[in-house]
Design an enzyme around this catalytic site. Structure first.
Site, short mmCIF file in Angstrom:
data_model
loop_
_atom_site.label_atom_id
_atom_site.label_comp_id
_atom_site.label_asym_id
_atom_site.label_seq_id
_atom_site.Cartn_x
_atom_site.Cartn_y
_atom_site.Cartn_z
N ALA A 52 58.56 30.71 71.11
CA ALA A 52 59.75 31.53 70.89
C ALA A 52 59.64 32.69 71.87
O ALA A 52 58.55 33.21 72.10
CB ALA A 52 59.78 32.05 69.46
N HIS A 108 51.67 30.92 60.67
CA HIS A 108 51.06 30.05 61.69
C HIS A 108 49.95 29.25 61.02
O HIS A 108 48.90 29.78 60.69
CB HIS A 108 50.44 30.88 62.83
CG HIS A 108 51.45 31.54 63.72
ND1 HIS A 108 51.52 31.30 65.06
CD2 HIS A 108 52.43 32.42 63.44
CE1 HIS A 108 52.50 32.01 65.58
NE2 HIS A 108 53.06 32.72 64.61
N TYR A 162 46.66 38.69 71.39
CA TYR A 162 46.82 39.95 70.66
C TYR A 162 46.07 39.97 69.33
O TYR A 162 45.92 41.01 68.71
CB TYR A 162 48.31 40.28 70.42
CG TYR A 162 49.09 39.27 69.61
CD1 TYR A 162 48.87 39.10 68.25
CD2 TYR A 162 50.07 38.49 70.21
CE1 TYR A 162 49.59 38.18 67.51
CE2 TYR A 162 50.80 37.57 69.49
CZ TYR A 162 50.54 37.41 68.14
OH TYR A 162 51.25 36.48 67.43
N GLU A 163 45.59 38.80 68.90
CA GLU A 163 44.82 38.78 67.66
C GLU A 163 43.44 39.40 67.85
O GLU A 163 42.74 39.66 66.86
CB GLU A 163 44.70 37.35 67.15
CG GLU A 163 46.04 36.82 66.68
CD GLU A 163 45.99 35.35 66.32
OE1 GLU A 163 45.50 35.04 65.24
OE2 GLU A 163 46.45 34.52 67.13
N ASN A 222 65.68 35.67 70.27
CA ASN A 222 66.34 36.99 70.18
C ASN A 222 66.63 37.46 71.60
O ASN A 222 66.03 36.97 72.56
CB ASN A 222 65.41 38.00 69.50
CG ASN A 222 64.08 38.14 70.23
OD1 ASN A 222 63.20 37.30 70.10
ND2 ASN A 222 63.97 39.18 71.03
N MET A 238 54.58 36.22 74.18
CA MET A 238 53.18 36.67 74.04
C MET A 238 52.19 35.52 74.09
O MET A 238 51.07 35.64 73.58
CB MET A 238 53.04 37.43 72.71
CG MET A 238 54.00 38.59 72.55
SD MET A 238 53.88 39.31 70.91
CE MET A 238 55.34 40.37 70.90
N SER A 239 52.57 34.41 74.70
CA SER A 239 51.64 33.26 74.77
C SER A 239 51.91 32.51 76.07
O SER A 239 52.49 33.06 77.00
CB SER A 239 51.89 32.32 73.58
OG SER A 239 53.20 31.80 73.62
N HIS A 282 59.98 40.64 63.55
CA HIS A 282 59.36 39.32 63.52
C HIS A 282 60.19 38.38 62.64
O HIS A 282 60.31 37.19 62.92
CB HIS A 282 57.93 39.45 62.97
CG HIS A 282 57.17 38.15 62.95
ND1 HIS A 282 57.01 37.38 64.07
CD2 HIS A 282 56.54 37.50 61.94
CE1 HIS A 282 56.30 36.30 63.75
NE2 HIS A 282 56.01 36.35 62.46
N SER A 289 56.60 29.21 67.28
CA SER A 289 57.20 29.65 66.02
C SER A 289 58.36 28.74 65.63
O SER A 289 59.22 28.45 66.45
CB SER A 289 57.75 31.07 66.15
OG SER A 289 56.74 31.95 66.51
N HIS A 300 46.60 33.56 69.66
CA HIS A 300 47.18 34.57 70.55
C HIS A 300 46.14 35.60 70.97
O HIS A 300 45.29 36.00 70.18
CB HIS A 300 48.34 35.29 69.84
CG HIS A 300 49.50 34.41 69.53
ND1 HIS A 300 49.60 33.73 68.33
CD2 HIS A 300 50.60 34.08 70.24
CE1 HIS A 300 50.73 33.04 68.33
NE2 HIS A 300 51.35 33.22 69.47
N1 HPA Z 1 59.32 39.85 73.19
C1 HPA Z 1 58.07 39.32 73.24
N2 HPA Z 1 57.74 38.21 72.59
C2 HPA Z 1 58.69 37.59 71.87
C3 HPA Z 1 60.00 38.09 71.78
C4 HPA Z 1 60.33 39.30 72.48
O1 HPA Z 1 61.47 39.80 72.45
N3 HPA Z 1 60.68 37.23 70.99
C5 HPA Z 1 59.82 36.25 70.62
N4 HPA Z 1 58.61 36.46 71.15
#
Ligand code: HPA
Length: 277
Positions: free
Chosen positions: A117, A65, A89-90, A239, A215-216, A251, A34, A87
């Site tokens: 990220a 994306h 999750y898609e 974050n 998540m990747s 997001h 990201s 991903h």
């Molecule tokens: N959790 C999971 N995936 C993420 C996060 C998070 O806090 N930030 C960016 N991708």
């Protein structure tokens, strides 16, 4: 017992489609997380290929994306960059989620450079920090190596004791020092997503030894290691993970922080690539 290995057949079909359209031979594969999509603007781009042009290729659905391979030179190194990753999750199978990684290996890439990220779990991390990935915890997602082994790529029971190459970790540390970019390091834990974690999960992950969560990446690293690639990775801490920060996660926040950190991230990534061989 001699039926076709469907995962491998699909990979070869995709490879066939790529070789019909692309002549460029990359040595390094770069997966852009990201906010980093703009890295390709700094490359000497020679060819591009939209994922949609590759029959059977899993196409990303997340807004923001882009989905294409960008072929060109960065710091003199021939690179294939993924602008937009796939991903789990898609809704794709975990084998489909790592198809692009395996495809880049077939294109000729020896090194896989992962970026993403991630949420910071380590209490010393701040949003906007960069974390060199030293190891990962993938136990909360299925292994991409489940199913019949693809013997053409690697062994049934691959060693994972040094997924993130010691040599390349040294390259990253030197690159960060040379470019004056502050660098943290730590362990990345992958969840399936798409939901962010609960505070209880983040506390648990911290106790397991994780410094960041995303998540990747871990499944891509496993598929690449299986196939004998040399791997490195850097997370942008976009974050603080749930419960570490008092605020609910969005997001939008993740993207905004990743976008803000992007110029410095691009500089670090470019230096690592230049010094990678
Ligand atoms: N959790 C999971 N995936 C993420 C996060 C998070 O806090 N930030 C960016 N991708």
């Amino acid at each position: 017992m001699d039926e076709k290995n469907e995962v491998y057949e699909k990979l070869l079909k995709c490879y066939d489609a790529v070789t019909k359209k692309i002549t460029f031979k990359p040595r390094l594969a770069l997966i852009l997380g990201s906010g980093l999509g703009g890295f390709c603007d700094t490359m000497d781009v020679r060819e591009t290929l939209d994922y949609g042009e590759i029959p059977g290729f899993p196409v990303s659905t997340v807004i923001g994306h882009k989905g294409r391979f960008v072929f060109g030179y960065s710091g003199g190194v021939p690179v294939v960059a993924m602008q937009g990753r796939v991903h789990y999750y898609e809704g794709y199978s975990v084998q489909d989620a790592v198809l692009p990684t395996r495809l880049m290996k077939l294109m000729g890439a020896e090194i896989l450079f992962l970026t993403n990220a991630a949420g910071g779990i380590n209490p010393s991390f701040k949003a906007g920090d960069f974390m060199m990935i030293t190891d990962h915890i993938s136990s909360f997602v299925p292994s991409p190596l489940i199913g019949r082994n693809i013997d053409e790529l690697g062994v049934r029971f691959p060693d994972m004791s040094e997924i993130y190459s010691k040599r390349l970790r040294g390259v990253i540390e030197n690159a960060a020092a040379a470019e004056n970019v502050p660098l943290k390091s730590g362990i990345y834990l992958q969840t399936t997503g798409p939901n962010y974690e609960t505070p209880a999960e983040i506390r648990a992950f911290g106790r397991l030894g994780a410094d960041a969560v995303g998540m990747s990446t871990a499944i891509e690293a496993m598929a690449a290691r299986h196939a004998g690639m040399e791997i490195c990775g850097i997370s942008c801490i976009s974050n603080l993970a749930a419960g570490i920060s008092a605020n609910p996660l969005t997001h939008k926040e993740v993207q905004e922080t990743a976008d803000k950190a992007a110029p410095l991230f691009r500089k670090l990534v470019a230096r690592v690539i230049k010094d990678s061989f």
